[in-house]
Design a protein around this motif. Structure first.
Motif, PDB file in Angstrom:
ATOM      1  N   LEU A  82      56.800  52.318  34.276  1.00 52.86           N
ATOM      2  CA  LEU A  82      57.365  51.991  35.405  1.00 52.86           C
ATOM      3  C   LEU A  82      57.487  50.390  35.641  1.00 52.86           C
ATOM      4  O   LEU A  82      58.338  49.632  36.280  1.00 52.86           O
ATOM      5  N   LEU A  83      56.287  49.874  35.311  1.00 52.11           N
ATOM      6  CA  LEU A  83      56.070  48.615  35.445  1.00 52.11           C
ATOM      7  C   LEU A  83      57.230  47.517  34.839  1.00 52.11           C
ATOM      8  O   LEU A  83      57.728  46.668  35.235  1.00 52.11           O
ATOM      9  N   GLU A  84      57.509  48.256  33.582  1.00 49.42           N
ATOM     10  CA  GLU A  84      58.386  47.420  32.720  1.00 49.42           C
ATOM     11  C   GLU A  84      59.671  47.674  33.206  1.00 49.42           C
ATOM     12  O   GLU A  84      60.460  46.799  33.183  1.00 49.42           O
ATOM     13  N   LEU A  85      59.890  49.021  33.777  1.00 54.42           N
ATOM     14  CA  LEU A  85      61.419  49.117  34.312  1.00 54.42           C
ATOM     15  C   LEU A  85      61.776  48.207  35.552  1.00 54.42           C
ATOM     16  O   LEU A  85      62.803  47.726  35.913  1.00 54.42           O
ATOM     17  N   LYS A  86      60.426  47.953  36.257  1.00 55.52           N
ATOM     18  CA  LYS A  86      60.825  47.107  37.553  1.00 55.52           C
ATOM     19  C   LYS A  86      60.833  45.591  37.298  1.00 55.52           C
ATOM     20  O   LYS A  86      61.035  44.848  38.092  1.00 55.52           O
ATOM     21  N   GLY A  87      60.625  45.042  35.917  1.00 53.54           N
ATOM     22  CA  GLY A  87      60.476  43.794  35.846  1.00 53.54           C
ATOM     23  C   GLY A  87      59.412  43.088  36.329  1.00 53.54           C
ATOM     24  O   GLY A  87      59.466  41.882  36.635  1.00 53.54           O
TER      25      GLY A  87
END
Length: 322
Positions: free
Chosen positions: A173-178
């Motif tokens: 989720l962290l990666e998806l949120k940038g």
């Protein structure tokens, strides 16, 4: 075999069993995991993580990790949920339920209630065919061959695997949120970790006195200035620009040189081109620069390259940036 050898053997066996279980997760993560992450990412609500027993403790850690990485999450104990805490769950929330067996009494009561609310349910379980596994919208399988506990009773391997899956969820989720380090700093303003991410040079230099003398300041005034500010140094300034630095060492060398102290002024003994650092640099960069140059203080300068203050290694250590 000695008692010490037996202890080490047990420790190594425990680590080996849990490490193998975690390694196996790479072969188990499937499209259901990706779909679950995308659903959380696209939802307008929060992530409610629930469980009972040791799984509840793992749920709390997953909630903490999600909150600190930009995914709003709340812990709900499965037992408390069926006695009133179910009100935590709101319309757009996604519920993550953790249970090794997927068949505990509390889970069997809780799952239908969540389904009745029309909330999406994500299961983290070792048993796909369990009540939880068959009722969940997404199943994140957490298989284990054995618990590290020799009796096969105490949750050890199973909770480790659950924790790793939770971390995988949070990081995905962290990666998806940038999510960036600056975002991280917003959620970690306290402690050494937060300070490394947001504390700047100006935050340190503004806390200290600002020792300063002019080029033509007498040696006696220089000595008084250094003594009063208790930094073991002073900065030589002209028209707000840094011209040099005078340290205790410079004073000692001057006194042992035999020169007449009354005939000297600041510019006569100052060290030219001292190390400076912009005030908008991070405090951790100041520490790194001091370590690289083997010095204990830096002169801070602002955007116009004007003298702004001093940062001492003690300031950095006091803030826990080590």
């Amino acid at each position: 075999m000695s008692t010490a050898d037996q202890i080490l053997e047990v420790a190594k066996r425990t680590i080996r069993i849990e490490a193998n279980a975690v390694k196996e997760l790479e072969n188990v993560v499937d499209s259901a995991f990706a779909k679950a992450v995308l659903h959380i990412h696209q939802s307008q609500g929060r992530v409610i993580v629930t469980g009972i027993g040791k799984s509840a403790i793992i749920a709390q850690k997953i909630v903490a990790t999600m909150n600190s990485t930009g995914t709003p999450a709340i812990f709900m104990h499965a037992a408390d949920a069926i006695h009133g805490d179910l009100g935590i769950v709101q319309k757009n929330d996604v519920v993550v339920c953790i249970s090794k067996s997927g068949n505990t009494p509390e889970i069997k009561v809780l799952v239908p209630l969540i389904k009745n609310f029309s909330n999406k349910l994500i299961a983290i379980t070792s048993n796909r065919d369990s009540f939880l596994g068959t009722e969940a919208d997404y199943v994140l399988l957490a298989p284990i061959q054995e618990e590290a506990c020799p009796n096969g009773l105490a949750p050890t391997t199973s909770t480790t695997v659950q924790l790793v899956i939770g971390d995988a969820l949070a990081v995905s989720l962290l990666e998806l949120k940038g999510f960036t380090d600056q975002d991280f700093a917003r959620y970690h303003p306290g402690g050494a970790l937060g300070k490394k991410l947001y504390l700047r040079v100006r935050d340190l230099s503004d806390q200290r006195s600002k020792p300063e003398v002019a080029l033509q300041t007498s040696m006696r005034e220089v000595i008084v200035n250094i003594s009063e500010n208790m930094l073991g140094m002073t900065v030589v300034v002209e028209d707000k620009k840094v011209k040099g630095i005078i340290t205790d060492g410079d004073l000692r060398r001057m006194l042992t040189s035999g020169k007449d102290i009354d005939s000297l002024v600041a510019q006569d003994i100052m060290s030219k081109n001292p190390k400076t650092i912009p005030t908008d640099w991070m405090a951790i960069q100041a520490r790194e620069l001091m370590e690289e140059k083997h010095i204990s203080q830096l002169i801070a300068v602002d955007e116009q390259d004007n003298y702004a203050g001093v940062v001492h290694i003690h300031d950095v250590i006091r803030e826990g940036i080590v």
